[in-house]
Design a protein around this motif. Structure first.
Motif, PDB file in Angstrom:
ATOM      1  N   MET A  85       2.822 -34.531  50.467  1.00  0.00           N
ATOM      2  CA  MET A  85       2.505 -35.690  49.629  1.00  0.00           C
ATOM      3  C   MET A  85       3.696 -36.095  48.760  1.00  0.00           C
ATOM      4  N   MET A  86       4.450 -35.109  48.276  1.00  0.00           N
ATOM      5  CA  MET A  86       5.647 -35.428  47.497  1.00  0.00           C
ATOM      6  C   MET A  86       6.652 -36.182  48.365  1.00  0.00           C
ATOM      7  N   ALA A  87       6.899 -35.674  49.572  1.00  0.00           N
ATOM      8  CA  ALA A  87       7.852 -36.319  50.473  1.00  0.00           C
ATOM      9  C   ALA A  87       7.372 -37.713  50.865  1.00  0.00           C
ATOM     10  N   ALA A  88       6.084 -37.859  51.119  1.00  0.00           N
ATOM     11  CA  ALA A  88       5.534 -39.160  51.516  1.00  0.00           C
ATOM     12  C   ALA A  88       5.654 -40.195  50.394  1.00  0.00           C
ATOM     13  N   SER A  89       5.713 -39.743  49.164  1.00  0.00           N
ATOM     14  CA  SER A  89       5.829 -40.682  48.043  1.00  0.00           C
ATOM     15  C   SER A  89       7.173 -41.406  48.046  1.00  0.00           C
ATOM     16  N   GLN A  90       8.180 -40.804  48.658  1.00  0.00           N
ATOM     17  CA  GLN A  90       9.532 -41.336  48.687  1.00  0.00           C
ATOM     18  C   GLN A  90      10.081 -41.591  47.283  1.00  0.00           C
ATOM     19  N   ALA A  91       9.593 -40.830  46.311  1.00  0.00           N
ATOM     20  CA  ALA A  91      10.064 -40.988  44.931  1.00  0.00           C
ATOM     21  C   ALA A  91      11.526 -40.577  44.848  1.00  0.00           C
ATOM     22  N   ASP A  92      12.260 -41.242  43.970  1.00  0.00           N
ATOM     23  CA  ASP A  92      13.655 -40.878  43.733  1.00  0.00           C
ATOM     24  C   ASP A  92      13.734 -39.597  42.910  1.00  0.00           C
ATOM     25  N   VAL A  93      12.779 -39.445  41.995  1.00  0.00           N
ATOM     26  CA  VAL A  93      12.717 -38.279  41.115  1.00  0.00           C
ATOM     27  C   VAL A  93      11.285 -37.754  41.128  1.00  0.00           C
ATOM     28  N   ILE A  94      11.143 -36.439  41.253  1.00  0.00           N
ATOM     29  CA  ILE A  94       9.829 -35.789  41.218  1.00  0.00           C
ATOM     30  C   ILE A  94       9.862 -34.769  40.089  1.00  0.00           C
ATOM     31  N   CYS A  95       8.951 -34.911  39.132  1.00  0.00           N
ATOM     32  CA  CYS A  95       8.850 -33.988  37.991  1.00  0.00           C
ATOM     33  C   CYS A  95       7.559 -33.192  38.137  1.00  0.00           C
ATOM     34  N   LEU A  96       7.672 -31.871  38.115  1.00  0.00           N
ATOM     35  CA  LEU A  96       6.505 -31.013  38.289  1.00  0.00           C
ATOM     36  C   LEU A  96       6.210 -30.238  37.020  1.00  0.00           C
ATOM     37  N   GLN A  97       4.935 -30.111  36.709  1.00  0.00           N
ATOM     38  CA  GLN A  97       4.470 -29.248  35.639  1.00  0.00           C
ATOM     39  C   GLN A  97       3.628 -28.152  36.273  1.00  0.00           C
ATOM     40  N   GLU A  98       3.507 -27.019  35.570  1.00  0.00           N
ATOM     41  CA  GLU A  98       2.802 -25.842  36.072  1.00  0.00           C
ATOM     42  C   GLU A  98       3.390 -25.379  37.402  1.00  0.00           C
ATOM     43  N   CYS A  99       4.697 -25.438  37.517  1.00  0.00           N
ATOM     44  CA  CYS A  99       5.414 -24.981  38.708  1.00  0.00           C
ATOM     45  C   CYS A  99       5.725 -23.498  38.520  1.00  0.00           C
ATOM     46  N   GLU A 100       5.110 -22.653  39.338  1.00  0.00           N
ATOM     47  CA  GLU A 100       5.419 -21.229  39.234  1.00  0.00           C
ATOM     48  C   GLU A 100       6.860 -21.011  39.651  1.00  0.00           C
ATOM     49  N   PHE A 101       7.572 -20.204  38.866  1.00  0.00           N
ATOM     50  CA  PHE A 101       8.981 -19.965  39.133  1.00  0.00           C
ATOM     51  C   PHE A 101       9.196 -19.403  40.541  1.00  0.00           C
ATOM     52  N   SER A 102       8.329 -18.481  40.958  1.00  0.00           N
ATOM     53  CA  SER A 102       8.472 -17.902  42.305  1.00  0.00           C
ATOM     54  C   SER A 102       8.220 -18.955  43.380  1.00  0.00           C
ATOM     55  N   HIS A 103       7.309 -19.896  43.141  1.00  0.00           N
ATOM     56  CA  HIS A 103       7.025 -20.948  44.115  1.00  0.00           C
ATOM     57  C   HIS A 103       8.175 -21.961  44.176  1.00  0.00           C
ATOM     58  N   PHE A 104       8.850 -22.166  43.047  1.00  0.00           N
ATOM     59  CA  PHE A 104      10.015 -23.052  43.062  1.00  0.00           C
ATOM     60  C   PHE A 104      11.029 -22.527  44.069  1.00  0.00           C
ATOM     61  N   GLU A 105      11.324 -21.229  43.997  1.00  0.00           N
ATOM     62  CA  GLU A 105      12.349 -20.631  44.854  1.00  0.00           C
ATOM     63  C   GLU A 105      11.899 -20.503  46.309  1.00  0.00           C
ATOM     64  N   ASP A 129       6.656 -12.325  33.515  1.00  0.00           N
ATOM     65  CA  ASP A 129       5.253 -12.098  33.851  1.00  0.00           C
ATOM     66  C   ASP A 129       4.300 -12.784  32.881  1.00  0.00           C
ATOM     67  N   ASN A 130       4.639 -12.830  31.601  1.00  0.00           N
ATOM     68  CA  ASN A 130       3.761 -13.480  30.624  1.00  0.00           C
ATOM     69  C   ASN A 130       3.949 -14.988  30.592  1.00  0.00           C
ATOM     70  N   HIS A 131       4.954 -15.468  31.263  1.00  0.00           N
ATOM     71  CA  HIS A 131       5.257 -16.902  31.306  1.00  0.00           C
ATOM     72  C   HIS A 131       5.732 -17.233  32.726  1.00  0.00           C
ATOM     73  N   PRO A 132       4.809 -17.209  33.719  1.00  0.00           N
ATOM     74  CA  PRO A 132       5.217 -17.325  35.121  1.00  0.00           C
ATOM     75  C   PRO A 132       5.439 -18.743  35.632  1.00  0.00           C
ATOM     76  N   GLN A 133       5.215 -19.741  34.806  1.00  0.00           N
ATOM     77  CA  GLN A 133       5.333 -21.114  35.274  1.00  0.00           C
ATOM     78  C   GLN A 133       6.033 -21.976  34.236  1.00  0.00           C
ATOM     79  N   GLY A 134       6.541 -23.098  34.707  1.00  0.00           N
ATOM     80  CA  GLY A 134       7.228 -24.034  33.825  1.00  0.00           C
ATOM     81  C   GLY A 134       7.330 -25.390  34.494  1.00  0.00           C
ATOM     82  N   VAL A 135       8.422 -26.086  34.227  1.00  0.00           N
ATOM     83  CA  VAL A 135       8.621 -27.418  34.787  1.00  0.00           C
ATOM     84  C   VAL A 135       9.795 -27.394  35.762  1.00  0.00           C
ATOM     85  N   ALA A 136       9.791 -28.350  36.667  1.00  0.00           N
ATOM     86  CA  ALA A 136      10.877 -28.491  37.637  1.00  0.00           C
ATOM     87  C   ALA A 136      11.115 -29.979  37.875  1.00  0.00           C
ATOM     88  N   THR A 137      12.342 -30.316  38.200  1.00  0.00           N
ATOM     89  CA  THR A 137      12.703 -31.691  38.520  1.00  0.00           C
ATOM     90  C   THR A 137      13.476 -31.701  39.829  1.00  0.00           C
TER      91      THR A 137
END
Length: 167
Positions: A85-105, A129-137
């Motif tokens: 769905m992100m790729a289909a949006s063809q957005a120039d910039v994608i900002c994610l919230q609640e992005c798990e750090f391990s899932h980012f990688e 471990d106490n803060h497993p998620q954040g934001v990604a761009t």
């Protein structure tokens, strides 16, 4: 509206709600006229999405206990649908919230790279471990470059420039 809204969250907006005219269908990029494509290229398309961190519904945390269809939130299935769905949006910039750090990688960064995106994930000393998620761009590498990034405990700012040096 989020497909799995949290029962305690409310959506509010100070912007007036308007509905697009029914006579304004969405037209695929390949079906647009040259002047329509030029206007789209002049605009910067940004998508912002809370991707529902897996840590909030696994291991009995219960934040999303109201979701009955647990098969729809299994990470393998969900991650593929999210990236598609992100790729289909063809957005120039994608900002994610609640992005798990391990899932980012392991997921977002390599899979979105296949669609021409580069990405940056929040880096902060509290990450763990106490803060497993954040934001990604993520941004389309063909048209944008990262100029500067600023990381804080619960936020990240990414400054991007286009091919003409505009930030």
């Amino acid at each position: 509206s989020h497909p799995y809204p949290h029962p305690h969250h409310q959506q509010t907006s100070t912007m007036p709600h308007t509905n697009p005219a029914p006579s304004s269908p969405v037209v695929a990029a390949e079906d647009q006229q040259p002047d329509q494509l030029a206007a789209r290229r002049a605009a910067l398309n940004i998508m912002s999405w809370n991707v529902l961190s897996e840590c909030y519904f696994k291991d009995g945390k219960g934040d999303y206990g109201h979701v009955q269809d647990t098969a729809s939130i299994e990470w393998e299935q969900r991650s593929n649908r999210l990236v598609q769905m992100m790729a289909a949006s063809q957005a120039d910039v994608i900002c994610l919230q609640e992005c798990e750090f391990s899932h980012f990688e392991s997921c977002y960064k390599p899979k979105l790279a296949e669609y021409g995106y580069a990405g940056l994930c929040q880096a902060h000393k509290k990450r763990g471990d106490n803060h497993p998620q954040g934001v990604a761009t993520f941004w389309k590498e063909a048209g944008l470059t990262l100029v500067h990034a600023l990381h804080r405990s619960r936020t990240m700012t990414a400054s991007l420039a286009d091919s003409q040096g505009r930030t």
